[in-house]
Scaffold this motif. Structure first.
Motif, PDB file in Angstrom:
ATOM      1  N   ARG A  31      -9.502   7.360   0.677  1.00  0.00           N
ATOM      2  CA  ARG A  31      -8.857   6.112   0.243  1.00  0.00           C
ATOM      3  C   ARG A  31      -8.691   5.204   1.467  1.00  0.00           C
ATOM      4  NH1 ARG A  31      -6.219  10.092  -2.877  1.00  0.00           N
ATOM      5  NH2 ARG A  31      -4.629  10.399  -1.280  1.00  0.00           N
ATOM      6  N   CYS A  32      -9.177   3.993   1.361  1.00  0.00           N
ATOM      7  CA  CYS A  32      -9.143   3.079   2.512  1.00  0.00           C
ATOM      8  C   CYS A  32      -9.452   1.681   2.005  1.00  0.00           C
ATOM      9  CB  CYS A  32     -10.179   3.518   3.540  1.00  0.00           C
ATOM     10  SG  CYS A  32     -11.831   3.689   2.839  1.00  0.00           S
ATOM     11  N   GLY A  33      -9.553   0.739   2.953  1.00  0.00           N
ATOM     12  CA  GLY A  33     -10.027  -0.594   2.586  1.00  0.00           C
ATOM     13  C   GLY A  33      -8.961  -1.654   2.490  1.00  0.00           C
ATOM     14  N   THR A  34      -7.687  -1.277   2.675  1.00  0.00           N
ATOM     15  CA  THR A  34      -6.624  -2.286   2.708  1.00  0.00           C
ATOM     16  C   THR A  34      -5.743  -2.004   3.913  1.00  0.00           C
ATOM     17  OG1 THR A  34      -6.658  -2.315   0.284  1.00  0.00           O
ATOM     18  CG2 THR A  34      -4.850  -3.485   1.346  1.00  0.00           C
ATOM     19  N   GLY A  35      -6.013  -2.734   4.994  1.00  0.00           N
ATOM     20  CA  GLY A  35      -5.242  -2.548   6.216  1.00  0.00           C
ATOM     21  C   GLY A  35      -5.786  -1.417   7.064  1.00  0.00           C
ATOM     22  N   ALA A  36      -5.120  -1.192   8.200  1.00  0.00           N
ATOM     23  CA  ALA A  36      -5.536  -0.124   9.122  1.00  0.00           C
ATOM     24  C   ALA A  36      -4.956   1.195   8.631  1.00  0.00           C
ATOM     25  CB  ALA A  36      -5.054  -0.440  10.530  1.00  0.00           C
ATOM     26  N   LEU A  37      -5.411   1.591   7.454  1.00  0.00           N
ATOM     27  CA  LEU A  37      -4.833   2.718   6.723  1.00  0.00           C
ATOM     28  C   LEU A  37      -5.926   3.464   5.971  1.00  0.00           C
ATOM     29  CD1 LEU A  37      -1.840   0.789   5.117  1.00  0.00           C
ATOM     30  CD2 LEU A  37      -1.586   2.768   6.628  1.00  0.00           C
ATOM     31  N   ALA A  38      -5.841   4.795   5.966  1.00  0.00           N
ATOM     32  CA  ALA A  38      -6.781   5.589   5.165  1.00  0.00           C
ATOM     33  C   ALA A  38      -6.179   6.965   4.929  1.00  0.00           C
ATOM     34  CB  ALA A  38      -8.124   5.726   5.884  1.00  0.00           C
ATOM     35  N   ALA A  39      -6.714   7.647   3.918  1.00  0.00           N
ATOM     36  CA  ALA A  39      -6.386   9.053   3.700  1.00  0.00           C
ATOM     37  C   ALA A  39      -7.648   9.776   3.274  1.00  0.00           C
ATOM     38  CB  ALA A  39      -5.310   9.207   2.624  1.00  0.00           C
ATOM     39  N   VAL A  40      -7.838  10.958   3.831  1.00  0.00           N
ATOM     40  CA  VAL A  40      -8.931  11.832   3.402  1.00  0.00           C
ATOM     41  C   VAL A  40      -8.302  12.842   2.453  1.00  0.00           C
ATOM     42  CG1 VAL A  40     -10.666  13.509   4.162  1.00  0.00           C
ATOM     43  CG2 VAL A  40     -10.148  11.512   5.598  1.00  0.00           C
ATOM     44  N   GLN A  41      -8.677  12.739   1.173  1.00  0.00           N
ATOM     45  CA  GLN A  41      -8.055  13.574   0.134  1.00  0.00           C
ATOM     46  C   GLN A  41      -8.881  14.828  -0.098  1.00  0.00           C
ATOM     47  OE1 GLN A  41      -5.147  13.126  -1.783  1.00  0.00           O
ATOM     48  NE2 GLN A  41      -5.637  15.205  -2.447  1.00  0.00           N
ATOM     49  N   LEU A  42      -8.247  15.992   0.053  1.00  0.00           N
ATOM     50  CA  LEU A  42      -8.965  17.256  -0.148  1.00  0.00           C
ATOM     51  C   LEU A  42      -9.024  17.626  -1.633  1.00  0.00           C
ATOM     52  CD1 LEU A  42      -7.543  19.374   2.806  1.00  0.00           C
ATOM     53  CD2 LEU A  42      -9.726  18.163   2.662  1.00  0.00           C
ATOM     54  N   GLU A  43     -10.077  18.337  -2.006  1.00  0.00           N
ATOM     55  CA  GLU A  43     -10.171  18.874  -3.368  1.00  0.00           C
ATOM     56  C   GLU A  43      -9.044  19.867  -3.612  1.00  0.00           C
ATOM     57  OE1 GLU A  43     -11.823  18.280  -5.970  1.00  0.00           O
ATOM     58  OE2 GLU A  43     -13.571  17.137  -5.319  1.00  0.00           O
ATOM     59  N   ALA A  44      -8.745  20.685  -2.617  1.00  0.00           N
ATOM     60  CA  ALA A  44      -7.690  21.695  -2.755  1.00  0.00           C
ATOM     61  C   ALA A  44      -6.497  21.269  -1.899  1.00  0.00           C
ATOM     62  CB  ALA A  44      -8.210  23.052  -2.292  1.00  0.00           C
ATOM     63  N   PRO A  45      -5.481  20.648  -2.524  1.00  0.00           N
ATOM     64  CA  PRO A  45      -4.349  20.144  -1.753  1.00  0.00           C
ATOM     65  C   PRO A  45      -3.708  21.206  -0.852  1.00  0.00           C
ATOM     66  CG  PRO A  45      -4.231  19.328  -3.997  1.00  0.00           C
ATOM     67  CD  PRO A  45      -5.376  20.315  -3.957  1.00  0.00           C
ATOM     68  N   ILE A  57      -4.901  13.612   4.187  1.00  0.00           N
ATOM     69  CA  ILE A  57      -4.695  13.600   5.632  1.00  0.00           C
ATOM     70  C   ILE A  57      -4.514  12.142   6.048  1.00  0.00           C
ATOM     71  CG2 ILE A  57      -5.813  14.049   7.864  1.00  0.00           C
ATOM     72  CD1 ILE A  57      -4.920  16.574   6.420  1.00  0.00           C
ATOM     73  N   GLN A  58      -3.436  11.883   6.785  1.00  0.00           N
ATOM     74  CA  GLN A  58      -3.072  10.502   7.137  1.00  0.00           C
ATOM     75  C   GLN A  58      -3.892   9.962   8.300  1.00  0.00           C
ATOM     76  OE1 GLN A  58       1.139   9.934   7.846  1.00  0.00           O
ATOM     77  NE2 GLN A  58       0.774   8.200   9.215  1.00  0.00           N
ATOM     78  N   ILE A  59      -4.420   8.745   8.098  1.00  0.00           N
ATOM     79  CA  ILE A  59      -5.106   8.023   9.165  1.00  0.00           C
ATOM     80  C   ILE A  59      -4.467   6.632   9.248  1.00  0.00           C
ATOM     81  CG2 ILE A  59      -7.330   7.269  10.099  1.00  0.00           C
ATOM     82  CD1 ILE A  59      -7.475  10.211   9.400  1.00  0.00           C
ATOM     83  N   SER A  60      -3.756   6.371  10.311  1.00  0.00           N
ATOM     84  CA  SER A  60      -3.117   5.057  10.501  1.00  0.00           C
ATOM     85  C   SER A  60      -3.006   4.808  12.007  1.00  0.00           C
ATOM     86  CB  SER A  60      -1.731   5.044   9.850  1.00  0.00           C
ATOM     87  OG  SER A  60      -0.933   6.120  10.345  1.00  0.00           O
ATOM     88  N   PRO A  61      -4.138   4.592  12.655  1.00  0.00           N
ATOM     89  CA  PRO A  61      -4.135   4.542  14.114  1.00  0.00           C
ATOM     90  C   PRO A  61      -3.454   3.298  14.677  1.00  0.00           C
ATOM     91  CG  PRO A  61      -6.294   3.948  13.248  1.00  0.00           C
ATOM     92  CD  PRO A  61      -5.468   4.365  12.071  1.00  0.00           C
ATOM     93  N   ALA A  62      -3.178   3.368  15.963  1.00  0.00           N
ATOM     94  CA  ALA A  62      -2.728   2.175  16.683  1.00  0.00           C
ATOM     95  C   ALA A  62      -3.821   1.117  16.583  1.00  0.00           C
ATOM     96  CB  ALA A  62      -2.472   2.529  18.147  1.00  0.00           C
ATOM     97  N   VAL A  71       0.891  -1.164   0.000  1.00  0.00           N
ATOM     98  CA  VAL A  71       0.000   0.000   0.000  1.00  0.00           C
ATOM     99  C   VAL A  71       0.928   1.212   0.000  1.00  0.00           C
ATOM    100  CG1 VAL A  71      -1.756   1.326   1.262  1.00  0.00           C
ATOM    101  CG2 VAL A  71      -1.779  -1.184   1.353  1.00  0.00           C
ATOM    102  N   LEU A  72       0.820   2.086  -1.003  1.00  0.00           N
ATOM    103  CA  LEU A  72       1.677   3.273  -1.026  1.00  0.00           C
ATOM    104  C   LEU A  72       1.297   4.137   0.169  1.00  0.00           C
ATOM    105  CD1 LEU A  72       1.259   3.781  -4.816  1.00  0.00           C
ATOM    106  CD2 LEU A  72       3.502   3.577  -3.731  1.00  0.00           C
ATOM    107  N   GLY A  73       2.282   4.469   1.021  1.00  0.00           N
ATOM    108  CA  GLY A  73       1.957   5.147   2.267  1.00  0.00           C
ATOM    109  C   GLY A  73       2.136   6.648   2.211  1.00  0.00           C
ATOM    110  N   ALA A  74       3.389   7.093   2.369  1.00  0.00           N
ATOM    111  CA  ALA A  74       3.643   8.529   2.439  1.00  0.00           C
ATOM    112  C   ALA A  74       3.231   9.245   1.154  1.00  0.00           C
ATOM    113  CB  ALA A  74       5.117   8.781   2.740  1.00  0.00           C
ATOM    114  N   GLY A  75       3.138   8.507   0.061  1.00  0.00           N
ATOM    115  CA  GLY A  75       2.678   9.091  -1.203  1.00  0.00           C
ATOM    116  C   GLY A  75       1.206   9.437  -1.186  1.00  0.00           C
ATOM    117  N   GLY A  76       0.503   9.048  -0.103  1.00  0.00           N
ATOM    118  CA  GLY A  76      -0.894   9.454   0.008  1.00  0.00           C
ATOM    119  C   GLY A  76      -1.870   8.344   0.369  1.00  0.00           C
ATOM    120  N   VAL A  77      -1.370   7.181   0.801  1.00  0.00           N
ATOM    121  CA  VAL A  77      -2.204   6.009   1.118  1.00  0.00           C
ATOM    122  C   VAL A  77      -3.036   5.596  -0.111  1.00  0.00           C
ATOM    123  CG1 VAL A  77      -3.861   4.902   2.685  1.00  0.00           C
ATOM    124  CG2 VAL A  77      -2.341   6.699   3.554  1.00  0.00           C
ATOM    125  N   TYR A  78      -2.369   4.912  -1.017  1.00  0.00           N
ATOM    126  CA  TYR A  78      -3.036   4.365  -2.199  1.00  0.00           C
ATOM    127  C   TYR A  78      -3.012   2.842  -2.108  1.00  0.00           C
ATOM    128  CZ  TYR A  78      -3.089   8.929  -4.431  1.00  0.00           C
ATOM    129  OH  TYR A  78      -3.350  10.242  -4.729  1.00  0.00           O
TER     130      TYR A  78
END
Ligand SMILES: Cc1ncc(COP(=O)(O)O)c(C=O)c1O
Length: 414
Positions: free
Chosen positions: A348-362, A387-392, A200-207
């Protein structure tokens, strides 16, 4: 101007911090961290994707203290080792996606990437194919900040401005396995050493990977005998959900696995490269005299090994691989509705305990991070306006609700 002292922050615009000030964390407890004024924040990111067992776990502090009292570290160069380091290597070999893997220990993810890059090239020299030097990475990828990792990364802001990086590197589309095949054909299979891939691409934006992508890329590497190197610095040790490694979940049979972060849940700086037996073999052949002149003072650091062992035990005892799988579902269910907000392009979510909320205006992402702090959430921007979401893994469903509600309020205030 705020006086911020001597610390040069990594990944920062120090000029902005000089005027804007620092955000000082002094304590952590479970899924919450506390600033120097005593204010509490929900930790949306588990630090930098590592505090998988949560903050303030006394078992891990005790493991570190007990080992420090015996010996902090000696060396693992040459024939030296530490008893606890050997125990960690055996444990990791047993967990590795490929049975019988050998374990090269490092101080973190960037060390592990550069170690794997050297092993890959040297492997081909020992196999009598020294022309295989090119390493392929994906666009949007992050592989740490040493030179090989920087060169393999696919995020232009991280690579621009340093002159020529490692020249024999190439990049392919992040989501199209056919581009990998075409690239290997174009470069000449006899010139390609390995393909480096974050499941799962992480720092690139959780893809998350497109359906079938990882399996297809793996098969292409096998077709051309290109080493498949899974960078599991984020996905490893359970974050992928339901398995220790994404390589296991997706049946990738990797030639090498790069790991760090979750190995100790960030309680000690340690990384590991898990090397499949076929790749390790030329280095382990009795009488061949193959020296691998590579390693770090803290490779196999005894206190780090003790902490990592205690962390793995804790993950197992508390069933945290399953908790990460639960979070995969909960995060998707709870965060997806945010995509209906005008300011949000997608979740973006659905693979692992990982998600990103992508804004229209970066460009709004730093503002959203600040607003979220006011709402009692610590997170950061990733990729281009995510915005990174990767909780404990110990975050409860109720706390995920709390997190989603805070994001909703902060997005409303943008
Ligand atoms: C996929 C991946 N690889 C490598 C690294 C580098 O790890 P470190 O920062 O421990 O050197 C990171 C760090 O975030 C990462 O996410």
């Amino acid at each position: 101007m705020v006086d911020v002292g001597a610390l040069w922050h990594p990944f920062s615009d120090m000029g902005a911090i000089e005027s804007g000030g620092e955000f000082v964390i002094t304590r952590g407890e479970g899924v919450r961290v506390f600033d120097d004024g005593g204010r509490s924040y929900l930790d949306a990111t588990a630090g930098l994707w590592f505090a998988n067992v949560g903050h303030g776990r006394t078992e891990l502090a005790d493991a570190a203290a007990a080992q420090l009292r015996k010996i902090a570290h000696f060396s693992t160069f040459g024939d030296y080792t530490n008893d606890v380091t050997n125990a960690l290597a055996e444990r990791l070999a047993a967990l590795a996606p490929v049975p019988g893997s050998k374990v090269f220990l490092t101080s973190g993810g960037s060390d592990s990437i550069d170690t794997a890059a050297k092993i890959a090239r040297r492997y081909w020299v020992e196999r009598g194919e020294p022309s295989r030097t090119i390493m392929i990475g994906r666009q949007k990828a992050y592989h740490g900040m040493h030179y090989a990792g920087t060169s393999l990364g696919g995020l232009a802001p991280n690579t621009d401005g340093y002159g020529v990086l490692v020249p024999e590197t190439a990049h392919v589309a992040w989501d199209d396995a056919d581009d990998l095949r075409a690239s290997i054909e174009r470069l000449g299979p006899d010139n390609v050493a390995g393909f480096f891939c974050e499941p799962v691409l992480g720092a690139g934006g959780v893809y998350p990977p497109p359906v079938g992508y990882l399996e297809a890329a793996r098969k292409i590497c096998a077709d051309y005998e290109v080493l498949f190197v899974a960078d599991e610095v984020i996905t490893g040790y359970g974050r992928i959900g339901g398995a220790w490694f994404a390589s296991t979940r997706f049946g990738l049979d990797p030639d090498m696995v790069i790991s760090a972060k979750g190995l100790s849940s960030g309680y000690a700086p340690v990384g590991a490269v898990l090397v499949a037996p076929a790749v390790a073999e030329p280095f382990f052949r009795p009488g061949a005299g193959v020296w691998f002149r590579h390693g770090y003072t803290y490779s196999g650091h005894a206190m780090c090994a003790a902490v990592a062992l205690a962390n793995l035990e804790l993950i197992e005892r508390e069933g945290l691989l399953q908790e990460a799988a639960r979070l995969e579902t909960t995060l998707a269910r709870t965060l997806s509705p945010l995509a209906g907000h005008d300011a949000v392009r997608e979740v973006r979510c659905g693979t692992g305990a990982l998600a990103a909320v992508q804004l229209e205006a970066p460009a709004d992402a730093p503002m959203l991070v600040r607003l979220l702090r006011e709402e009692g959430v610590a997170t950061r921007a990733v990729g281009a306006g995510g915005i990174q979401i990767s909780p404990a893994f110990v975050m409860t469903d109720a706390e995920v609700d709390e997190l989603a509600a805070a994001i909703g309020r902060a997005v409303d205030r943008l």
